[in-house]
Design a protein around this motif. Structure first.
Motif, mmCIF file in Angstrom:
data_model
loop_
_atom_site.group_PDB
_atom_site.id
_atom_site.type_symbol
_atom_site.label_atom_id
_atom_site.label_comp_id
_atom_site.label_asym_id
_atom_site.label_seq_id
_atom_site.Cartn_x
_atom_site.Cartn_y
_atom_site.Cartn_z
ATOM 1 N N ASN A 1 0.834 -1.195 0.000
ATOM 2 C CA ASN A 1 0.000 0.000 0.000
ATOM 3 C C ASN A 1 0.873 1.251 0.000
ATOM 4 O OD1 ASN A 1 -2.326 -1.665 0.329
ATOM 5 N ND2 ASN A 1 -1.879 -1.778 2.519
ATOM 6 N N PHE A 2 0.722 2.068 -1.065
ATOM 7 C CA PHE A 2 1.424 3.343 -1.160
ATOM 8 C C PHE A 2 0.392 4.474 -1.130
ATOM 9 C CE2 PHE A 2 4.079 0.333 -3.521
ATOM 10 C CZ PHE A 2 5.304 0.514 -2.901
ATOM 11 N N GLU A 3 0.809 5.644 -0.658
ATOM 12 C CA GLU A 3 -0.051 6.813 -0.726
ATOM 13 C C GLU A 3 0.809 8.075 -0.803
ATOM 14 O OE1 GLU A 3 -1.250 8.116 3.765
ATOM 15 O OE2 GLU A 3 -2.332 6.381 2.937
ATOM 16 N N GLY B 1 -5.662 16.598 -2.324
ATOM 17 C CA GLY B 1 -6.161 15.234 -2.433
ATOM 18 C C GLY B 1 -5.144 14.208 -1.986
ATOM 19 N N LEU B 2 -5.593 12.959 -1.925
ATOM 20 C CA LEU B 2 -4.749 11.836 -1.526
ATOM 21 C C LEU B 2 -4.867 10.737 -2.566
ATOM 22 C CD1 LEU B 2 -2.968 10.433 0.674
ATOM 23 C CD2 LEU B 2 -5.116 9.467 1.570
ATOM 24 N N GLN B 3 -3.712 10.243 -3.049
ATOM 25 C CA GLN B 3 -3.696 9.146 -4.000
ATOM 26 C C GLN B 3 -3.081 7.917 -3.353
ATOM 27 O OE1 GLN B 3 -1.365 9.728 -7.549
ATOM 28 N NE2 GLN B 3 -2.193 7.906 -8.563
ATOM 29 N N THR B 4 -3.742 6.778 -3.545
ATOM 30 C CA THR B 4 -3.222 5.503 -3.067
ATOM 31 C C THR B 4 -2.906 4.617 -4.262
ATOM 32 O OG1 THR B 4 -5.388 4.426 -2.907
ATOM 33 C CG2 THR B 4 -4.611 5.676 -0.975
ATOM 34 N N ALA C 1 -2.901 -3.965 -10.137
ATOM 35 C CA ALA C 1 -2.717 -2.790 -9.278
ATOM 36 C C ALA C 1 -4.002 -1.973 -9.285
ATOM 37 C CB ALA C 1 -1.540 -1.944 -9.742
ATOM 38 N N THR C 2 -4.220 -1.302 -8.173
ATOM 39 C CA THR C 2 -5.368 -0.401 -8.032
ATOM 40 C C THR C 2 -4.882 0.933 -7.497
ATOM 41 O OG1 THR C 2 -6.909 -2.216 -7.580
ATOM 42 C CG2 THR C 2 -7.579 -0.018 -6.881
ATOM 43 N N THR C 3 -5.323 1.993 -8.146
ATOM 44 C CA THR C 3 -5.008 3.329 -7.652
ATOM 45 C C THR C 3 -6.305 4.079 -7.425
ATOM 46 O OG1 THR C 3 -3.787 5.381 -8.080
ATOM 47 C CG2 THR C 3 -4.772 4.295 -9.987
ATOM 48 N N ARG C 4 -6.344 4.881 -6.366
ATOM 49 C CA ARG C 4 -7.533 5.647 -5.996
ATOM 50 C C ARG C 4 -7.122 7.071 -5.640
ATOM 51 N NH1 ARG C 4 -11.499 1.680 -4.828
ATOM 52 N NH2 ARG C 4 -10.563 -0.367 -4.393
ATOM 53 N N ILE C 5 -8.039 8.008 -5.873
ATOM 54 C CA ILE C 5 -7.837 9.399 -5.486
ATOM 55 C C ILE C 5 -9.011 9.815 -4.603
ATOM 56 C CG2 ILE C 5 -7.733 11.782 -6.301
ATOM 57 C CD1 ILE C 5 -6.237 10.837 -8.704
#
Length: 767
Positions: free
Chosen positions: A479-481, A491-494, A549-553
């Protein structure tokens, strides 16, 4: 006296919330009340505060008040020109003009007399207005006692005084709070002061209590049914039992009887429904047509649960021809399941009896009589390793195949089998905020006893089969952010990379039949499953890595604005590829060696939402499935959705469809909805639905029209085009006097649910 007014006055019409009140007031362009009534500050409970210009004491027990008399209590305010209170007899007599106010109503009358000892009140020449919702009227006499309210020669309407579209006039209206029902005697419905309908007697609910009687009828017309009418009768058998009996007349088909029985006991809750049509005039070759549905959930004890869900129909096209509330007209199979569950401290055991009825021209399916499954809910632990054992014992039967074998020896099928499957598993799981790792080692032991003709299409089935296969699964994620300004400030990106390795050795399983095994969905989340098929009749060989991989904002309010998930399976040997594995009867569904799958969501504006997904075979260079949905949802029920879906292989057919939904308020009174779906592969429309609603503060009108393709499950869907397809066209009307019917009768949001394709908004957390 005060308590009676506060609790009983016009409770029959007081069902709207404050939000509904504001909405109605906006439509009517008038406020339901000029000000909110408030009790006199500081007044004590069960006391009265009386003000008047003049007071004359009569003896020691009576008093005469005159000149701007104001009587306040904690629950009401009464103003009058004069009032006489007799303390000995407990009488109150007031002369007008009189104004009575509480938190529910405002009433003006010429006179009031009350018996304080008997808790009864009479008002003469009363005009009333409800303050929590639209509703007003008059009564020559308005009487209240301890349990009920009566209006003599009274009226009721929800229309404003300057535009009285409709009203009800009755010799007597009785409202009983204790019974929960209102009764109307000698009622006349007037539209624009013109008597339209005389009703000697009818009842209606004033709270959530129930009573036997006819419900509002439903009228429509279509090519398939002709003139269609439904007249439901509700039977309140007991507080925990009721039934609805609905004659349904269709001029092109005949008379159908629809019944529903509901029950609720300490242990059981369910319903039983039966629909029956003696003769279908449009299908003279068919016998009686019927539907039976039984649904029940039970709590037998603290450890035992039960469930029944059974639907049976007379013929495959019953749902597409006649429709039903208990199954969807697009369903291709019906479930019949009985389940008994035991919940133990460490184990859960399910005892299931299950049967599928496949609709249309398809092979019949196997029934499970019974299927006993068990899984360990609390693992045994040793050195941070969890040990569990799952398994099942199933007996499958197919009587249709047995009959076919007896009639035609050239038909080769297995018609009966017993399967025992046990799967012990050792699991190690490590979880941390930044990363996690899971390793699983399973041993799958399955035993079969099969009966029937054991030779089929060149495959030789064995009467006895013992199959043992190990399975190894390794899964990890990181898990990266980071902070980001893309799409949103602060904002925050993971980012969550995922890696899985799966190994199952090769095992020839062509000597085993197919009983409850189907191919699972190949979406992004399916890439990380540890099996390719449901059931255990086929355990696919695996020697593969899955990388994804999954990325979220997220916004600074923790709203998810964007996500993207992509992944692909990589096979370490050619023998492990799906195309190299001869899974009889399932290989025909298509095998993709290099499956890429992705899911994405973009919510860049509070009104806009984009959702999409794709599955692609990178080796065969072809799309397998895809979908995309674009939504706009504005204020005041505005919505627009455009969607597209594609499937390369659905029962041997390619499906590509495009559709749209729209719901647009034209102004405060008018609302328009429409939906359209087209099959691009066969170049034909599938459904067109459009509707228009007019809503004023006191009445509402809906008209909807549809054109839907008719489905015959006994025929193939391929080869049809716009010219050869058969369509059903129809129109529906609905007219409601608001205050006499529920909100559901004129809810514009529910118009889009009348079609084959119901409107669904894609799910996201800040919906």
């Amino acid at each position: 006296m005060n308590k009676l007014w506060g609790l009983l006055l016009f409770s029959g019409f007081s069902q709207a919330t404050n939000a509904n009140t504001e909405a109605i007031a906006q439509i009517c362009d008038a406020s339901p009340q000029t000000r909110a009534w408030q009790p006199l500050p500081g007044i004590a409970a069960k006391s009265m505060d009386i003000e008047a210009d003049n007071v004359e004491v009569i003896g020691t027990q009576s008093a005469q008040f005159s000149g701007d008399v104001v009587i306040n209590s904690p629950l009401m305010t009464l103003t009058a020109q004069s009032a006489l209170i007799d303390k000995i007899q407990g009488l109150l007599d007031a002369r007008g003009p009189i104004t009575f106010e509480d938190n529910q109503s405002v009433i003006t009358s010429s006179g009031l007399n009350a018996n304080l000892g008997e808790n009864s009140i009479n008002l003469h020449g009363a005009e009333y207005r409800l303050t929590q919702q639209q509703g007003r009227g008059y009564a020559e006499k308005l009487a209240i006692n301890e349990n009920e309210l009566n209006l003599f020669n009274g009226s009721f309407t929800t229309c404003p005084a300057d535009s009285e579209t409709w009203s009800i006039h009755a010799s007597k209206i009785r409202l009983s709070q204790e019974e929960g029902w209102g009764e109307t005697y000698g009622a006349v419905l007037k539209v624009y002061d013109t008597p339209l309908l005389y009703i000697p007697y009818f009842t209606y609910p004033i709270n959530d209590k129930r009573k036997s009687g006819f419900l509002a009828p439903n009228i429509g017309s279509s090519d398939r049914y002709g003139l269609e009418t439904k007249t439901p009768y509700y039977w309140n058998i007991a507080p925990n039992y009721d039934a609805t009996i609905t004659p349904r007349y269709m001029s092109n088909i005949g008379l159908q009887l629809q019944t529903e029985f509901r029950y609720l006991t300490e242990q059981h809750q369910g319903l039983i429904a039966l629909e029956y049509l003696k003769k279908d005039d449009s299908e003279p070759t068919l016998d009686d047509r019927y539907l039976f549905h039984w649904q029940q959930s039970s709590k037998l004890s603290d450890n035992w649960r039960g469930m029944i869900d059974v639907t049976n129909i007379s013929d495959d096209n019953y749902l597409t021809d006649l429709n039903s509330n208990y199954a969807n007209k697009t369903d291709t199979q019906l479930y019949r399941t009985g389940l008994l569950t035991h919940l133990g401290e460490r184990w859960q055991t399910d005892i299931k009896v299950q049967n599928f009825e496949v609709l249309g021209d398809h092979l019949s399916s196997y029934s499970a009589y019974p299927q006993i499954s068990f899984n360990q809910t609390q693992a045994y632990q040793w050195q941070n390793i969890n040990f569990t054992v799952d398994g099942e014992l199933s007996h499958f039967k197919n009587n249709d195949l047995k009959k076919a074998n007896n009639a035609d020896k050239n038909v080769a099928k297995i018609y009966e089998a017993t399967r025992l499957h046990i799967e012990p598993k050792a699991q190690y799981l490590y979880q941390d905020y930044a990363w996690s790792f899971l390793s699983e080692l399973s041993l799958m032991q399955t035993n079969y006893q099969q009966k029937g003709d054991l030779t089929e299409n060149g495959y030789q089935f064995d009467e006895t089969v013992n199959r043992t296969l190990p399975k190894l699964r390794l899964y990890g994620q990181i898990n990266f952010e980071r902070d980001t300004d893309w799409l949103v400030e602060d904002g925050l990106q993971t980012l969550t990379p995922q890696l899985q390795y799966l190994y199952v050795p090769d095992k020839n399983q062509d000597n085993i039949g197919f009983y409850d095994t189907t191919r699972l969905q190949d979406d992004f989340f399916g890439l990380f499953r540890d099996k390719r098929y449901s059931g255990v009749d086929r355990i696919a060989r695996a020697n593969q890595f899955t990388l994804g991989a999954t990325t979220r904002i997220f916004s600074n309010k923790n709203e998810e604005l964007f996500n993207l998930s992509v992944g692909q399976i990589f096979y370490l040997s050619n023998e492990a590829k799906p195309s190299e594995q001869t899974a009889a009867l399932i290989a025909s569904e298509g095998s993709y060696n290099a499956l890429f799958a992705g899911e994405a969501m973009l919510h860049w504006h509070r009104r806009w939402y984009l959702s999409s997904g794709v599955q692609y075979d990178t080796e065969g260079k072809q799309f397998i499935q895809s979908h995309v949905t674009l939504d706009y949802k504005g204020d005041d029920q505005q919505l627009v959705q455009v969607n597209h879906r594609f499937a390369n292989d659905v029962s041997g057919n390619k499906i590509e469809q495009m559709g749209m939904f729209t719901s647009v308020p034209i102004n405060q009174n008018w609302h328009f909805i429409a939906s359209y779906h087209r099959d691009l592969e066969t170049n034909r429309s599938v459904e067109l639905l459009t509707g228009l609603q007019y809503e004023s503060c006191c009445w509402a009108f809906q008209i909807t029209g549809h054109r839907q393709i008719e489905t015959d499950l006994n025929q193939s869907i391929s080869g049809l085009n716009e010219q050869t397809a058969v369509f059903d066209s129809g129109i529906r009307f609905n007219f409601v006097f608001k205050g006499l019917g529920g909100k559901d009768s004129y809810d514009a949001n529910k118009l889009l649910q009348q079609g084959i394709f119901n409107y669904r908004r894609p799910y996201f957390l800040n919906n």
